[in-house]
Design an enzyme around this catalytic site. Structure first.
Site, PDB file in Angstrom:
ATOM      1  N   ASN A   1       0.871  -1.185   0.000  1.00 40.43           N
ATOM      2  CA  ASN A   1       0.000   0.000   0.000  1.00 40.43           C
ATOM      3  C   ASN A   1       0.903   1.229   0.000  1.00 40.43           C
ATOM      4  OD1 ASN A   1      -1.795   2.063   0.515  1.00 40.43           O
ATOM      5  ND2 ASN A   1      -2.277   1.409   2.613  1.00 40.43           N
TER       6      ASN A   1
ATOM      7  N   LYS B   1       0.110   4.287  -0.272  1.00 34.50           N
ATOM      8  CA  LYS B   1      -0.524   5.501   0.268  1.00 34.50           C
ATOM      9  C   LYS B   1      -0.260   6.665  -0.701  1.00 34.50           C
ATOM     10  CE  LYS B   1      -0.121   3.353   4.728  1.00 34.50           C
ATOM     11  NZ  LYS B   1      -0.171   3.468   6.161  1.00 34.50           N
TER      12      LYS B   1
ATOM     13  N   HIS C   1      -9.752   1.014   4.811  1.00 36.18           N
ATOM     14  CA  HIS C   1      -8.458   1.243   5.452  1.00 36.18           C
ATOM     15  C   HIS C   1      -8.662   2.195   6.634  1.00 36.18           C
ATOM     16  CE1 HIS C   1      -4.398   2.574   6.227  1.00 36.18           C
ATOM     17  NE2 HIS C   1      -4.002   1.465   5.636  1.00 36.18           N
TER      18      HIS C   1
ATOM     19  N   GLU D   1      -7.040   4.629   7.699  1.00 36.05           N
ATOM     20  CA  GLU D   1      -6.865   6.061   7.403  1.00 36.05           C
ATOM     21  C   GLU D   1      -8.120   6.636   6.749  1.00 36.05           C
ATOM     22  OE1 GLU D   1      -3.087   5.746   5.346  1.00 36.05           O
ATOM     23  OE2 GLU D   1      -2.196   5.063   7.219  1.00 36.05           O
TER      24      GLU D   1
ATOM     25  N   GLU E   1      -5.541  -5.021  10.403  1.00 44.60           N
ATOM     26  CA  GLU E   1      -4.522  -4.010  10.631  1.00 44.60           C
ATOM     27  C   GLU E   1      -4.841  -3.239  11.906  1.00 44.60           C
ATOM     28  OE1 GLU E   1      -2.466  -2.758   6.701  1.00 44.60           O
ATOM     29  OE2 GLU E   1      -4.281  -1.582   6.911  1.00 44.60           O
TER      30      GLU E   1
ATOM     31  N   GLY F   1       2.208   2.317  10.699  1.00 41.00           N
ATOM     32  CA  GLY F   1       3.133   3.434  10.558  1.00 41.00           C
ATOM     33  C   GLY F   1       3.798   3.839  11.856  1.00 41.00           C
TER      34      GLY F   1
ATOM     35  N   SER G   1       3.208  -2.056  10.176  1.00 41.40           N
ATOM     36  CA  SER G   1       4.656  -2.090  10.389  1.00 41.40           C
ATOM     37  C   SER G   1       5.301  -3.430  10.030  1.00 41.40           C
ATOM     38  CB  SER G   1       5.008  -1.672  11.825  1.00 41.40           C
ATOM     39  OG  SER G   1       4.578  -0.335  12.059  1.00 41.40           O
TER      40      SER G   1
HETATM   41  P1  PGA Z   1       2.654   0.362   7.527  1.00 43.93           P
HETATM   42  O1  PGA Z   1       1.200   0.548   6.834  1.00 43.93           O
HETATM   43  O2  PGA Z   1       3.207  -0.960   7.000  1.00 43.93           O
HETATM   44  O3  PGA Z   1       3.461   1.524   7.081  1.00 43.93           O
HETATM   45  O4  PGA Z   1       2.426   0.308   8.994  1.00 43.93           O
HETATM   46  C1  PGA Z   1       0.338  -0.530   6.629  1.00 43.93           C
HETATM   47  C2  PGA Z   1      -0.968  -0.056   6.038  1.00 43.93           C
HETATM   48  O5  PGA Z   1      -1.458   1.017   6.435  1.00 43.93           O
HETATM   49  O6  PGA Z   1      -1.561  -0.728   5.172  1.00 43.93           O
END
Ligand code: PGA
Length: 248
Positions: free
Chosen positions: A12, A14, A96, A98, A168, A174, A209
């Site tokens: 992903n 982003k 997601h 976010e 997640e 993140g 992460s």
């Molecule tokens: P990250 O993001 O691996 O940077 O923690 C994962 C995601 O949001 O899909």
């Protein structure tokens, strides 16, 4: 990992990248994906989807990070499932954290997007997960179950079981803090149990992460069928190492 379920590792991106980066990264991945037992997908920003699709040359698949639940109309700034499909998207992220936290997507919005994607021939990757506050209050299972139920109530268990789920935990995204393999496995097994016998073939990815250092321990858990990788998917070698961890 059951052999009914081919491991899937998805990146992903982003809101990162540009055309040159998309071209180079996907080209590097393509070489590493050839002949792999692992299915690999990337989710670039929508404007980079076509670059990624053409660089992928079918060695890996491409998805979009968000779609509208509406087929067309006066929805300035939105993109439809049909547009994503025409651009070559095989997948769509839905729900997601976010999108939920920053753009106010409710469980009902997520359910509507899931239904629209599936009806339009784009496989949804349904993201579920609890915040730190919810985990500390002992609400992880209740939160994840409610997120899942909103979708199964809308489209039925079989339709969800035929898609992909990504667990997640919001506190792991993140932050550099990963769920331990045991913490993740417990929630994956819980999600699979919610889907009953149909869930035996559902791929449930872990995200938050994931990197080359922790991927192997996570992917060796019986109910973890791959990963949804953010930050570590922006570096070709790091992401290839994560893919290789899913091959073992
Ligand atoms: P990250 O993001 O691996 O940077 O923690 C994962 C995601 O949001 O899909």
């Amino acid at each position: 990992m059951s052999n009914l379920r081919r491991p899937l590792v998805a990146g992903n991106w982003k809101m990162h990248g540009n055309r040159a980066m998309a071209q180079q990264l996907v080209t590097a991945l393509r070489a590493a994906c050839q002949g792999s037992a692992v299915e690999v997908a990337v989710f670039p920003p929508a404007l980079l989807v076509e670059t990624a699709v053409s660089a992928a040359a079918q060695a890996l698949t491409v998805g979009i990070q968000n779609i509208s639940q509406h087929p067309q109309g006066a929805f300035t700034g939105e993109l439809s499932v049909a547009m994503a499909q025409e651009a070559g998207c095989h997948w769509c992220l839905v729900g997601h954290s976010e999108r939920r936290a920053l753009y106010g997507e409710s469980n009902q919005d997520v359910a509507a997007k899931f239904a629209a994607a599936q009806a339009g021939g784009v496989t949804p990757v349904l993201c579920l997960g609890e915040t730190l506050e919810q985990r500390e209050a002992g609400q992880t299972e209740a939160v994840v179950a409610a997120q899942l139920k909103a979708v199964t109530d809308n489209v039925g268990v079989a339709a969800v079981a035929a898609a992909v789920i990504a667990y997640e935990p919001v506190w792991a995204i993140g932050t550099g803090k990963t769920a331990s393999p045991e913490q993740a496995q417990a929630v994956h097994a819980f999600i699979r149990a919610q889907l009953g016998v149909e869930g035996e073939v559902t791929r449930i990815l872990y995200g938050g992460s994931v990197n080359a250092g922790n991927a192997r321990a996570l992917f060796s858990q019986p109910d973890i069928d791959g990963g949804l990788v953010g930050g570590a998917s922006l570096d070709a070698q790091e992401f290839i190492n994560v893919v290789q961890a899913a091959e073992q």
